[in-house]
Design an enzyme around this catalytic site. Structure first.
Site, PDB file in Angstrom:
ATOM      1  N   TYR A  78     -22.745   5.559  -8.228  1.00 22.06           N
ATOM      2  CA  TYR A  78     -21.554   6.016  -8.949  1.00 22.06           C
ATOM      3  C   TYR A  78     -20.506   6.493  -7.938  1.00 22.06           C
ATOM      4  CZ  TYR A  78     -18.659   8.688 -12.130  1.00 22.06           C
ATOM      5  OH  TYR A  78     -17.597   9.180 -12.827  1.00 22.06           O
TER       6      TYR A  78
ATOM      7  N   ASP B 109     -30.690   9.082 -10.596  1.00 20.49           N
ATOM      8  CA  ASP B 109     -29.669   9.154 -11.637  1.00 20.49           C
ATOM      9  C   ASP B 109     -30.053   8.108 -12.687  1.00 20.49           C
ATOM     10  OD1 ASP B 109     -27.406   8.724 -13.216  1.00 20.49           O
ATOM     11  OD2 ASP B 109     -26.016   9.173 -11.586  1.00 20.49           O
TER      12      ASP B 109
ATOM     13  N   ARG C 190     -23.367  32.535 -18.419  1.00 20.95           N
ATOM     14  CA  ARG C 190     -23.478  31.726 -17.193  1.00 20.95           C
ATOM     15  C   ARG C 190     -24.955  31.520 -16.807  1.00 20.95           C
ATOM     16  NH1 ARG C 190     -23.108  33.734 -12.291  1.00 20.95           N
ATOM     17  NH2 ARG C 190     -21.633  35.360 -12.862  1.00 20.95           N
TER      18      ARG C 190
ATOM     19  N   LYS D 255     -22.479  10.112 -21.123  1.00 17.45           N
ATOM     20  CA  LYS D 255     -22.667   8.714 -21.473  1.00 17.45           C
ATOM     21  C   LYS D 255     -23.611   8.612 -22.690  1.00 17.45           C
ATOM     22  CE  LYS D 255     -20.096   8.473 -17.873  1.00 17.45           C
ATOM     23  NZ  LYS D 255     -20.575   8.283 -16.525  1.00 17.45           N
TER      24      LYS D 255
HETATM   25  C1  LIG Z   1     -20.390   8.919 -15.281  1.00 16.96           C
HETATM   26  C2  LIG Z   1     -21.484   8.926 -14.282  1.00 16.96           C
HETATM   27  C3  LIG Z   1     -21.685  10.020 -13.427  1.00 16.96           C
HETATM   28  C4  LIG Z   1     -20.755  11.221 -13.433  1.00 16.96           C
HETATM   29  O1  LIG Z   1     -20.872  11.936 -14.604  1.00 16.96           O
HETATM   30  P1  LIG Z   1     -19.699  12.893 -15.187  1.00 16.96           P
HETATM   31  O2  LIG Z   1     -20.310  13.395 -16.437  1.00 16.96           O
HETATM   32  O3  LIG Z   1     -18.487  12.057 -15.361  1.00 16.96           O
HETATM   33  O4  LIG Z   1     -19.491  13.953 -14.152  1.00 16.96           O
HETATM   34  C5  LIG Z   1     -22.754   9.983 -12.572  1.00 16.96           C
HETATM   35  N1  LIG Z   1     -23.586   8.902 -12.514  1.00 16.96           N
HETATM   36  C6  LIG Z   1     -23.416   7.838 -13.300  1.00 16.96           C
HETATM   37  C7  LIG Z   1     -24.370   6.699 -13.210  1.00 16.96           C
HETATM   38  C8  LIG Z   1     -22.364   7.810 -14.210  1.00 16.96           C
HETATM   39  O5  LIG Z   1     -22.201   6.729 -14.980  1.00 16.96           O
END
Ligand SMILES: *Cc1c(COP(=O)(O)O)cnc(C)c1O
Length: 418
Positions: free
Chosen positions: A124, A207, A71, A232
């Site tokens: 998001y 992000d 962890r 992604k």
């Molecule tokens: C998919 C996504 C998230 C969330 O990510 P997870 O891995 O599904 O928790 C956050 N920000 C953006 C821009 C995303 O495309």
């Protein structure tokens, strides 16, 4: 050896950086360290590792954090973190079990009751929900700004909120999803500076899932924290959920401390899968970017397409193009467009695609298509959607690594059905 490779590009280092074969029976590739805990050589060593982990002692130059418990740390997680810092030119990285885990952990570490966060919309869906519905339960207020706004417009929103003294964080995505609207990163860091005081430093968190880590490096434009859904492009094969946060040593130390108590680190298997993904990150993203260019050109000239939202076709004299030139090095592979005929025609189009799959998510090797108004952005009211430029005729594409002509053929036959 790695010292000699100081000037090598990240893509050259993704196969080896941070891994020492002699610690793993000479194995060329980093094994999956599927273990919950680690054996200390002596009690003294165990004591020392804990002192380092709890910050009671500082690490000697070059000394590594001893392995204690998965962890807190694990070789797959640590090597992955080291490699990720190379792309964003960050001091440190922390990896998480999901993008949302990274985002929520950052929010819980840096926002306290009474604070306010300035959120650029659209964001998001999960992020929107966190800031609008969960953090207010902990006394954290939010101020809304809009993607692509000027400094004066954003400052007006902060002044009108009556919360400028409480502002603790600016949170944004650029380009915004699904409109590809860009926000000027340097501008957000100027705003944070303006509202910072000696007691309170306003942080900017970005992000960077859509263009990073290849085509946009926000830390170089003055922001404090970069976040990813590694699910992604970084993972890139639509087979793993993970997240990342990058920034200075000082900030990531705090993020990791919070992660230890949230318990939302990436597992050894996730770490290993992402190490494998990073080896082809540049190849994949470059191919996706090239394919997207073909697709965008095709859409631009298609009679059934009203409008294309793509970073590669911004008018030269526009404010958006100026931001693009400042902070992006490629248009990436996300394209949205409006279909002539609204939702019925958009749905016929979506239902007729064969090679492109109808699914949310993005950044994988396969091309995906979705309908933001009824899928990823359906928790917004129709008025909110409209204000963000999301209508029921909009379709979003994430372009993969297929043969580009096959993509165009599939799109063409689906338009014939629309
Ligand atoms: C998919 C996504 C998230 C969330 O990510 P997870 O891995 O599904 O928790 C956050 N920000 C953006 C821009 C995303 O495309």
């Amino acid at each position: 050896m790695e010292k000699d490779l100081k000037h090598a590009k990240p893509e050259s280092l993704m196969m080896s950086y941070g891994y020492k074969p002699e610690l793993s029976e000479g194995a060329l590739k980093c094994p999956i360290f599927q273990t919950s805990t680690f054996v200390f050589k002596t009690a003294e060593e165990g004591k020392h590792f804990f002192e380092l982990a709890y910050g009671l002692k500082e690490r000697e130059p070059g000394e590594e954090m001893g392995l204690i418990y998965t962890r807190l740390n694990n070789p797959d997680m640590e090597i992955l973190e080291n490699r990720l810092t190379l792309w964003d030119e960050a001091e440190e990285a922390a990896v998480f079990s999901s993008g949302m885990a990274a985002i929520s952990t950052v929010a819980f570490e840096f926002l306290k009751p009474g604070d306010a966060v300035l959120v650029f919309e659209p964001a998001y869906g999960g992020t929107e929900y966190l800031f609008r519905h969960i953090l207010p339960q902990f006394g954290v207020n939010y101020i809304i700004a809009h993607a692509g706004s000027t400094q004066a417009e954003v400052e007006a929103a902060v002044e009108e909120s009556g919360l400028k003294k409480q502002l603790a964080m600016v949170f944004l995505e650029t380009p915004a999803n699904p409109t590809n609207k860009l926000t000027d990163l340097a501008m957000t860091s100027r705003i944070a500076q303006k509202y910072s005081s000696t007691e309170r430093r306003v942080l900017v968190a970005v992000d960077n899932t859509f263009l990073g880590p290849l085509w946009q490096k926000p830390l170089l434009h003055g922001v404090d924290l970069v976040l990813y859904s590694a699910t992604k492009y970084i993972g890139g094969h639509s087979d793993v959920i993970a997240g990342v946060c990058l920034g200075s040593k000082e900030l990531i130390k705090r993020v990791k401390a919070m992660r230890t108590f949230m318990g939302n680190m990436a597992t050894p298997l996730t770490g290993w899968l992402l190490l494998r993904s990073l080896e082809t990150l540049k190849l994949r993203m470059t191919c996706q970017m090239k394919n997207a260019r073909y697709v965008a050109d095709f859409l631009e000239n298609h009679p059934k397409v009203e409008r294309v939202y793509y970073l590669g076709n911004l008018p030269d004299d526009s404010a958006q193009y100026k931001i693009y030139r400042q902070q992006c090095t490629s248009p990436g592979a996300m394209i949205s467009f409006d279909v002539v005929g609204g939702e019925p025609s958009a749905f016929r189009f979506l239902n007729s695609l064969k090679l492109l799959k109808l699914a949310v998510s993005l950044g994988g090797t396969e091309s995906l298509v979705e309908h933001p108004a009824s899928m990823t952005h359906s928790d917004l009211t129709p008025e909110e959607q409209l204000a963000m430029g999301i209508t029921d005729k909009m379709v979003r594409l994430s372009i993969g690594i297929e043969n580009p002509q096959d993509l165009l053929d599939d799109l063409e036959q689906a338009f014939e059905q629309a």
